[in-house]
Design a protein around this motif. Structure first.
Motif, PDB file in Angstrom:
ATOM      1  N   TYR A  66       0.831  -1.202   0.000  1.00  0.00           N
ATOM      2  CA  TYR A  66       0.000   0.000   0.000  1.00  0.00           C
ATOM      3  C   TYR A  66       0.872   1.261   0.000  1.00  0.00           C
ATOM      4  N   GLU A  67       1.919   1.277   0.826  1.00  0.00           N
ATOM      5  CA  GLU A  67       2.802   2.445   0.878  1.00  0.00           C
ATOM      6  C   GLU A  67       3.478   2.684  -0.470  1.00  0.00           C
ATOM      7  N   HIS A  70       0.821   3.970  -2.883  1.00  0.00           N
ATOM      8  CA  HIS A  70       0.496   5.360  -2.566  1.00  0.00           C
ATOM      9  C   HIS A  70       1.618   6.299  -3.020  1.00  0.00           C
ATOM     10  N   ASN A  75      -4.359   6.008  -5.112  1.00  0.00           N
ATOM     11  CA  ASN A  75      -5.172   6.246  -3.915  1.00  0.00           C
ATOM     12  C   ASN A  75      -6.600   5.815  -4.224  1.00  0.00           C
ATOM     13  N   THR A  79      -7.351   2.993  -0.698  1.00  0.00           N
ATOM     14  CA  THR A  79      -7.284   3.576   0.643  1.00  0.00           C
ATOM     15  C   THR A  79      -8.445   3.070   1.491  1.00  0.00           C
TER      16      THR A  79
END
Length: 95
Positions: A66-67, A70, A75, A79
């Motif tokens: 996810y990081e 992102h 997004n 998210t």
């Protein structure tokens, strides 16, 4: 001196062309990476939401993916999925 005045703008134009071309490839690679991460994040989400728990190693993988996603500019719905994953029971090794 005349040769220098003619060659320098041609050389600089070539350098600018190379940089633009390289930037386009980098953008395509970043976009492709982001899309692959999105697919994997969705698969993790669907699997562990159905199980109503997530192993700690899978949670760590999800967070790292996810990081990276992102950081590449992704997004939106991912998210929301991240928040749903955060709310799952974290299954520790041996449970």
């Amino acid at each position: 001196m005349n040769t220098y005045n003619v060659a320098l703008p041609i050389f600089m134009g070539y350098i600018v062309w190379l940089l633009k071309r390289q930037n386009g490839r980098r953008d395509a690679n970043s976009r492709g990476t982001m899309l692959l991460l999105r697919v994997q994040l969705i698969e993790y989400h669907d699997k562990y939401i159905a199980l109503k728990e997530i192993p700690s190693y899978a949670y760590e993988n999800f967070c790292e993916m996810y990081e990276a996603y992102h950081a590449l500019g992704g997004n939106g719905m991912i998210t929301k999925m991240k928040h749903e994953i955060d709310d799952l029971h974290l299954k520790m090794k041996g449970e």
